[in-house]
Design a protein around this motif. Structure first.
Motif, PDB file in Angstrom:
ATOM      1  N   LEU A  16      -6.992  77.481 -37.390  1.00 45.76           N
ATOM      2  CA  LEU A  16      -7.648  76.373 -36.740  1.00 45.76           C
ATOM      3  C   LEU A  16      -6.903  75.188 -36.479  1.00 45.76           C
ATOM      4  O   LEU A  16      -6.715  74.722 -35.577  1.00 45.76           O
ATOM      5  CB  LEU A  16      -8.913  75.783 -37.641  1.00 45.76           C
ATOM      6  N   LEU A  17      -5.949  74.749 -37.356  1.00 48.39           N
ATOM      7  CA  LEU A  17      -5.053  73.812 -37.082  1.00 48.39           C
ATOM      8  C   LEU A  17      -3.957  74.176 -36.232  1.00 48.39           C
ATOM      9  O   LEU A  17      -3.603  73.012 -35.450  1.00 48.39           O
ATOM     10  CB  LEU A  17      -4.066  73.452 -38.453  1.00 48.39           C
ATOM     11  N   LEU A  18      -3.383  75.327 -36.094  1.00 53.77           N
ATOM     12  CA  LEU A  18      -3.117  75.894 -34.816  1.00 53.77           C
ATOM     13  C   LEU A  18      -3.236  75.595 -33.661  1.00 53.77           C
ATOM     14  O   LEU A  18      -2.914  75.398 -32.567  1.00 53.77           O
ATOM     15  CB  LEU A  18      -2.054  77.087 -35.380  1.00 53.77           C
ATOM     16  N   ILE A  19      -4.620  76.322 -33.476  1.00 51.36           N
ATOM     17  CA  ILE A  19      -5.393  76.067 -32.277  1.00 51.36           C
ATOM     18  C   ILE A  19      -5.737  74.588 -31.745  1.00 51.36           C
ATOM     19  O   ILE A  19      -5.260  74.301 -30.744  1.00 51.36           O
ATOM     20  CB  ILE A  19      -6.813  76.859 -32.393  1.00 51.36           C
ATOM     21  N   ILE A  20      -6.098  73.786 -32.898  1.00 46.75           N
ATOM     22  CA  ILE A  20      -6.246  72.380 -32.387  1.00 46.75           C
ATOM     23  C   ILE A  20      -4.997  71.776 -32.006  1.00 46.75           C
ATOM     24  O   ILE A  20      -4.930  70.945 -30.909  1.00 46.75           O
ATOM     25  CB  ILE A  20      -6.808  71.660 -33.819  1.00 46.75           C
ATOM     26  N   THR A  21      -3.784  72.101 -32.728  1.00 39.92           N
ATOM     27  CA  THR A  21      -2.608  71.568 -32.280  1.00 39.92           C
ATOM     28  C   THR A  21      -2.289  71.921 -31.056  1.00 39.92           C
ATOM     29  O   THR A  21      -1.925  71.112 -29.901  1.00 39.92           O
ATOM     30  CB  THR A  21      -1.373  71.748 -33.155  1.00 39.92           C
ATOM     31  N   ALA A  22      -2.228  73.244 -30.607  1.00 45.46           N
ATOM     32  CA  ALA A  22      -2.005  73.741 -29.437  1.00 45.46           C
ATOM     33  C   ALA A  22      -2.835  72.992 -28.362  1.00 45.46           C
ATOM     34  O   ALA A  22      -2.280  72.926 -27.062  1.00 45.46           O
ATOM     35  CB  ALA A  22      -1.967  75.179 -29.248  1.00 45.46           C
ATOM     36  N   THR A  23      -3.991  73.073 -28.713  1.00 44.12           N
ATOM     37  CA  THR A  23      -5.035  72.435 -27.375  1.00 44.12           C
ATOM     38  C   THR A  23      -4.488  71.047 -27.340  1.00 44.12           C
ATOM     39  O   THR A  23      -4.734  70.556 -26.120  1.00 44.12           O
ATOM     40  CB  THR A  23      -6.395  72.450 -27.978  1.00 44.12           C
ATOM     41  N   PHE A  24      -4.305  70.224 -28.146  1.00 41.84           N
ATOM     42  CA  PHE A  24      -3.867  68.726 -27.821  1.00 41.84           C
ATOM     43  C   PHE A  24      -2.938  68.660 -27.227  1.00 41.84           C
ATOM     44  O   PHE A  24      -2.831  67.978 -26.178  1.00 41.84           O
ATOM     45  CB  PHE A  24      -3.883  68.250 -29.578  1.00 41.84           C
ATOM     46  N   PHE A  25      -1.702  69.357 -27.658  1.00 41.40           N
ATOM     47  CA  PHE A  25      -0.682  69.191 -26.721  1.00 41.40           C
ATOM     48  C   PHE A  25      -0.538  69.936 -25.449  1.00 41.40           C
ATOM     49  O   PHE A  25       0.306  69.280 -24.358  1.00 41.40           O
ATOM     50  CB  PHE A  25       0.622  69.740 -27.472  1.00 41.40           C
ATOM     51  N   MET A  26      -1.305  70.816 -25.358  1.00 45.08           N
ATOM     52  CA  MET A  26      -1.438  71.310 -23.905  1.00 45.08           C
ATOM     53  C   MET A  26      -2.181  70.546 -23.048  1.00 45.08           C
ATOM     54  O   MET A  26      -1.741  70.304 -21.922  1.00 45.08           O
ATOM     55  CB  MET A  26      -2.159  72.845 -23.908  1.00 45.08           C
ATOM     56  N   VAL A  27      -3.274  69.799 -23.485  1.00 41.25           N
ATOM     57  CA  VAL A  27      -3.894  69.060 -22.809  1.00 41.25           C
ATOM     58  C   VAL A  27      -3.266  67.551 -22.277  1.00 41.25           C
ATOM     59  O   VAL A  27      -3.238  67.123 -21.126  1.00 41.25           O
ATOM     60  CB  VAL A  27      -5.218  68.356 -23.353  1.00 41.25           C
ATOM     61  N   ARG A  28      -2.283  67.183 -23.394  1.00 35.11           N
ATOM     62  CA  ARG A  28      -1.376  65.997 -23.156  1.00 35.11           C
ATOM     63  C   ARG A  28      -0.077  66.237 -22.257  1.00 35.11           C
ATOM     64  O   ARG A  28       0.298  65.307 -21.599  1.00 35.11           O
ATOM     65  CB  ARG A  28      -0.997  65.559 -24.417  1.00 35.11           C
ATOM     66  N   PHE A  29       0.305  67.325 -22.103  1.00 33.51           N
ATOM     67  CA  PHE A  29       1.434  67.579 -21.305  1.00 33.51           C
ATOM     68  C   PHE A  29       1.152  68.035 -19.828  1.00 33.51           C
ATOM     69  O   PHE A  29       2.026  68.374 -19.224  1.00 33.51           O
ATOM     70  CB  PHE A  29       2.587  68.690 -22.004  1.00 33.51           C
ATOM     71  N   VAL A  30      -0.203  68.308 -19.481  1.00 30.42           N
ATOM     72  CA  VAL A  30      -0.593  68.929 -18.002  1.00 30.42           C
ATOM     73  C   VAL A  30      -0.428  67.512 -17.281  1.00 30.42           C
ATOM     74  O   VAL A  30      -0.576  66.316 -17.612  1.00 30.42           O
ATOM     75  CB  VAL A  30      -1.884  69.439 -17.913  1.00 30.42           C
ATOM     76  N   PRO A  31       0.060  67.663 -16.139  1.00 26.94           N
ATOM     77  CA  PRO A  31       0.155  66.441 -15.191  1.00 26.94           C
ATOM     78  C   PRO A  31      -1.212  65.957 -15.040  1.00 26.94           C
ATOM     79  O   PRO A  31      -2.182  66.563 -14.860  1.00 26.94           O
ATOM     80  CB  PRO A  31       0.752  66.917 -13.778  1.00 26.94           C
ATOM     81  N   GLY A  32      -1.254  64.579 -14.958  1.00 25.84           N
ATOM     82  CA  GLY A  32      -2.534  63.819 -14.758  1.00 25.84           C
ATOM     83  C   GLY A  32      -3.120  63.464 -15.864  1.00 25.84           C
ATOM     84  O   GLY A  32      -2.416  63.443 -16.800  1.00 25.84           O
ATOM     85  N   GLY A  33      -4.414  62.999 -15.837  1.00 25.15           N
ATOM     86  CA  GLY A  33      -5.118  62.670 -16.896  1.00 25.15           C
ATOM     87  C   GLY A  33      -6.307  62.725 -16.541  1.00 25.15           C
ATOM     88  O   GLY A  33      -6.929  63.148 -15.664  1.00 25.15           O
TER      89      GLY A  33
END
Length: 158
Positions: A16-33
């Motif tokens: 769960l920690l890995l999934i939460i971390t991956a989701t957080f950073f993927m959302v932050r690194f996509v262009p836009g907001g």
């Protein structure tokens, strides 16, 4: 059996920690907001929105705030629906999702259990291959073929 279940439950924590971390950073690194998709927002309003939601803080602080809120069960405010939290939105739609998931599980058990028993009883026979093929089609067809066709026909044409 208790140790096996306890060990499996403990293994879910790093997953769960890995999934939460991956989701957080993927959302932050996509262009836009979250505020750039609908329409152009003046820079001063965008800056105020980012400050209100904590998006102007360093990434590491955003991440640890995010982990803390998730640990307390707070998924934060909705960017799309004003004056509603994500928890409220999930709570309002959860009964429908639970009903749909229960019905899907029931159908899967009614079809999958007899097919699985048939494949096990008649191992390496044409019935086994037929049951396995039907099961594979039952997994693939709704997801890759029927899903987009339903979305196209119900969502666009109707």
């Amino acid at each position: 059996m208790f140790r096996f279940i306890a060990r499996r439950l403990l293994q879910t924590i790093p997953v769960l920690l890995l999934i939460i971390t991956a989701t957080f950073f993927m959302v932050r690194f996509v262009p836009g907001g979250p505020f750039t998709a609908d329409k152009a927002i003046p820079p001063e309003i965008l800056k105020n929105l980012e400050a209100h939601y904590g998006l102007d803080q360093p990434l590491w602080r955003q991440y640890f705030n995010y982990l803390g809120r998730i640990a307390h069960g707070d998924l934060g405010p909705s960017f799309k629906y004003a004056n509603r939290s994500v928890n409220e939105i999930i709570a309002s739609t959860f009964p429908v999702s639970l009903e749909l998931g229960g019905l899907a599980l029931g159908v899967a058990l009614l079809i999958g259990l007899p097919l699985g028993v048939l494949a096990a009883v008649r191992s390496n026979s044409w019935l086994d291959y037929l049951a396995s093929s039907v099961g594979l089609l039952g997994i693939c067809v709704p997801t890759f073929v029927l899903g987009p066709l339903l979305a196209l026909s119900l969502g666009i044409y109707l």
